[in-house]
Design an enzyme around this catalytic site. Structure first.
Site, PDB file in Angstrom:
ATOM      1  N   LYS A 200      -9.524   5.279 -10.263  1.00 36.80           N
ATOM      2  CA  LYS A 200      -9.121   5.878  -9.001  1.00 36.80           C
ATOM      3  C   LYS A 200     -10.303   6.525  -8.272  1.00 36.80           C
ATOM      4  O   LYS A 200     -10.264   6.688  -7.049  1.00 36.80           O
ATOM      5  CB  LYS A 200      -7.999   6.890  -9.224  1.00 36.80           C
ATOM      6  CG  LYS A 200      -6.679   6.241  -9.620  1.00 36.80           C
ATOM      7  CD  LYS A 200      -6.215   5.199  -8.590  1.00 36.80           C
ATOM      8  CE  LYS A 200      -4.846   4.633  -8.922  1.00 36.80           C
ATOM      9  NZ  LYS A 200      -4.445   3.551  -7.983  1.00 36.80           N
ATOM     10  N   LYS A 243       6.013  -2.591  -7.372  1.00 40.57           N
ATOM     11  CA  LYS A 243       4.837  -3.214  -6.757  1.00 40.57           C
ATOM     12  C   LYS A 243       4.218  -4.274  -7.661  1.00 40.57           C
ATOM     13  O   LYS A 243       3.929  -5.392  -7.226  1.00 40.57           O
ATOM     14  CB  LYS A 243       3.820  -2.112  -6.431  1.00 40.57           C
ATOM     15  CG  LYS A 243       2.508  -2.557  -5.827  1.00 40.57           C
ATOM     16  CD  LYS A 243       1.799  -1.378  -5.156  1.00 40.57           C
ATOM     17  CE  LYS A 243       1.580  -0.219  -6.093  1.00 40.57           C
ATOM     18  NZ  LYS A 243       0.490  -0.435  -7.063  1.00 40.57           N
ATOM     19  N   THR A 244       3.987  -3.927  -8.927  1.00 44.98           N
ATOM     20  CA  THR A 244       3.365  -4.871  -9.861  1.00 44.98           C
ATOM     21  C   THR A 244       4.314  -6.015 -10.197  1.00 44.98           C
ATOM     22  O   THR A 244       3.935  -7.185 -10.175  1.00 44.98           O
ATOM     23  CB  THR A 244       2.931  -4.145 -11.145  1.00 44.98           C
ATOM     24  OG1 THR A 244       1.958  -3.149 -10.814  1.00 44.98           O
ATOM     25  CG2 THR A 244       2.320  -5.108 -12.147  1.00 44.98           C
ATOM     26  N   ASP A 258      -3.067  -3.786  -7.420  1.00 43.81           N
ATOM     27  CA  ASP A 258      -3.094  -2.363  -7.083  1.00 43.81           C
ATOM     28  C   ASP A 258      -3.943  -1.983  -5.873  1.00 43.81           C
ATOM     29  O   ASP A 258      -3.538  -1.132  -5.099  1.00 43.81           O
ATOM     30  CB  ASP A 258      -3.567  -1.553  -8.291  1.00 43.81           C
ATOM     31  CG  ASP A 258      -3.199  -0.083  -8.193  1.00 43.81           C
ATOM     32  OD1 ASP A 258      -2.083   0.220  -7.747  1.00 43.81           O
ATOM     33  OD2 ASP A 258      -4.031   0.764  -8.559  1.00 43.81           O
ATOM     34  N   ARG A 324       0.518   2.895 -20.608  1.00 45.96           N
ATOM     35  CA  ARG A 324      -0.031   1.791 -19.816  1.00 45.96           C
ATOM     36  C   ARG A 324      -0.839   0.822 -20.670  1.00 45.96           C
ATOM     37  O   ARG A 324      -1.210   1.130 -21.810  1.00 45.96           O
ATOM     38  CB  ARG A 324      -0.938   2.331 -18.699  1.00 45.96           C
ATOM     39  CG  ARG A 324      -0.199   3.063 -17.604  1.00 45.96           C
ATOM     40  CD  ARG A 324      -1.155   3.559 -16.540  1.00 45.96           C
ATOM     41  NE  ARG A 324      -0.474   4.261 -15.462  1.00 45.96           N
ATOM     42  CZ  ARG A 324      -0.097   3.706 -14.320  1.00 45.96           C
ATOM     43  NH1 ARG A 324      -0.340   2.427 -14.097  1.00 45.96           N
ATOM     44  NH2 ARG A 324       0.506   4.403 -13.384  1.00 45.96           N
TER      45      ARG A 324
END
Length: 532
Positions: A200, A243-244, A258, A324
């Site tokens: 990020k 989204k994924t 992403d 994750r």
């Protein structure tokens, strides 16, 4: 001692980072795993996956993220959303971190942010943990060996989890710190083992740098039709909106899951891998993502596993619900070789409406698209956090407020301009609740969502008839093949239509209250699209 492939003119020593122990440059996956196992950083799982836990921090620490307030950036940063740090505090932090690093071994990965060679960012990531090197090697774009010989880092990230910041001395909030200095092209991360901070930080960098070039950075997934990159779709959405999952359709080519940019040349993935949530991951619904958890080098983060069989428990969230796995993009069979797409033909904004108000799909005008982009709505549901007894709205502007160093309108106007220039179709898709709010209604059927998305992407939905939603003013299809008409009109799905009206009015007011902050900065047509 230096090992590995590196441009001799651009070692850490040439950057003024001296006195370290062994420095391992650009180790490949097997060597990184071997080093991590030797250091006791994790466990070798089934298929060669690497199983790790991250201790106290099992997610990002947004309140511990700072931007150094220099003359060059002070007028460009959205300070309401980004905590400032003084140059003196940062310099002290850097000096103390370098002193802490003396004599210890470190791993360096020289990588690219961005699949478009003309727009990519050359990033050096220095990590205390070997598995962090493995993680970021998956997440960013990996140079060819010949490219490493001339690699010159534009920005450097130093991640040292064992270092503890001093709030009084460094001007931060706690012992955990993520400090970004755009002038010195340096990011310092300390006091957290959560690997997502590395990823990020690069996204935040791109979000600051690219708008100056007229490039729209997007917190979205993307795919395109087989053999036709011109038919590209992007999917904006916050965590939990799908989204994924929805972008990883086997009948389309996955560009990325992403982070992407939209330039005059088209769209491009920032990354070289995926960082997927694994809680309740299904081998039936998401077989390819599930399969990556037993592939060589996949980083499996904060998952409970059987110490004897190494079987992963996809339902046990005792460590965190934010479990994750991180893996290279080529582990997904339909992934693009280039990670490049065309100008988005369709823009999908995903929301999980736990109030049960929004239709499953709505067609947006460009002004409405900017309105919903700036709103960035989804919702928390009862039971996810202590004290949450009914649905709570979450508005994260641009569908990624924590990573936006500039004011939201900068990104909103860029998106609006590109939609107008390239004629993108815009849709709002609700993957949340229907027939009532969370607790009384039911989750939107995934089959209906997929059918509606397919019809939107192939153009057939645009050819049907639409009604105007009385609450939000966008257009809603009255029918769609394979989808019951009643689902398209959420008021009809409620047993008590008047209760729906009250809930809708409540949600409209929430949108309106949130959007007041943007009214001084937006154009007249977007103001007309605003509620109230």
């Amino acid at each position: 001692m230096t090992q590995g492939r590196v441009n001799p003119a651009h070692t850490l020593e040439t950057q003024g980072i001296n006195g370290l122990g062994s420095v391992y440059y650009n180790y490949l996956e097997p060597a990184l795993i071997e080093s991590a196992l030797k250091a006791g950083e994790g466990t070798l799982g089934k298929g060669g996956a690497f199983l790790v836990t991250t201790g106290t921090h099992t997610g990002r620490s947004p309140k511990d993220k700072f931007v150094v307030q220099t003359d060059n950036v002070k007028d460009n940063i959205w300070w309401d959303n980004n905590a400032p740090m003084t140059t003196e505090g940062f310099d002290a932090l850097y000096a103390d971190m370098l002193a802490h690093m003396k004599g210890k071994d470190y791993y360096v990965q020289d990588l690219f942010g961005g699949a478009d060679p003309s727009q990519r960012l050359d990033v050096r990531v220095v990590t205390e943990l070997a598995w962090h090197g493995l993680f970021i090697r998956h997440m960013l774009r990996r140079p060819e060996a010949r490219e490493l010989e001339s690699f010159v880092p534009e920005f450097t990230i130093i991640n040292c989890p064992s270092f503890k910041a001093d709030p009084a001395k460094h001007g931060c909030r706690s012992e955990t710190v993520i400090a970004m200095n755009f002038d010195k092209k340096l990011i310092l991360i300390g006091g957290t083992e959560y690997a997502g901070e590395n990823k990020k930080s690069v996204f935040t960098l791109m979000n600051y740098l690219l708008p100056e070039k007229g490039i729209m950075p997007m917190h979205c997934s993307a795919n395109h039709a087989p053999g036709n990159p011109a038919d590209t779709a992007v999917f904006f959405g916050l965590s939990g909106t799908g989204k994924t999952t929805l972008s990883a359709e086997p009948n389309r080519v996955l560009i990325g899951d992403d982070e992407h940019g939209w330039s005059d040349r088209g769209s491009f993935n920032f990354e070289g891998g995926c960082y997927a949530k694994t809680i309740n991951l299904s081998p039936t619904a998401e077989p390819e993502i599930y399969a990556t958890t037993e592939k060589f080098g996949t980083v499996v983060e904060n998952m409970v596993f059987d110490p004897d069989t190494l079987e992963l428990d996809f339902e046990d969230d005792s460590l965190t619900a934010n479990m994750r796995c991180a893996y290279p993009l080529h582990y997904i069979s339909n992934a693009s070789d280039t990670a490049l797409g065309g100008h988005p033909k369709n823009i999908i904004m995903l929301t999980c409406d736990a109030f049960g108000v929004l239709p499953p799909i709505s067609r947006l005008t460009p002004a409405q698209a900017m309105y919903h982009f700036l709103s960035g709505f989804t919702s928390k549901v009862a039971g996810t956090e202590r004290g949450v007894t009914e649905p709570e709205p979450t508005f994260s502007t641009c569908f990624g407020a924590p990573f936006m160093p500039r004011r939201p309108e900068v990104y909103g106007k860029l998106l609006q301009e590109k939609i107008a220039k390239h004629g993108s179709h815009c849709w709002l898709v609700n993957t949340g609740w229907t027939g009532g709010a969370y607790g009384t209604g039911s989750r939107m059927p995934i089959r209906a969502t997929r059918s509606l998305l397919s019809a939107a992407l192939d153009g057939s939905l645009n050819k049907g008839t639409f009604r105007t939603d009385p609450n939000f003013g966008f257009e809603v299809p009255t029918s769609a093949e394979g989808v019951a008409d009643v689902i398209l009109d959420p008021r009809r799905t409620w047993d008590d239509p008047e209760a729906y009206d009250r809930q809708a009015a409540k949600l409209v007011e929430m949108f309106s209250d949130n959007f007041e902050q943007y009214l001084p900065y937006i154009d007249a047509d977007v103001k007309k699209a605003a509620i109230g």
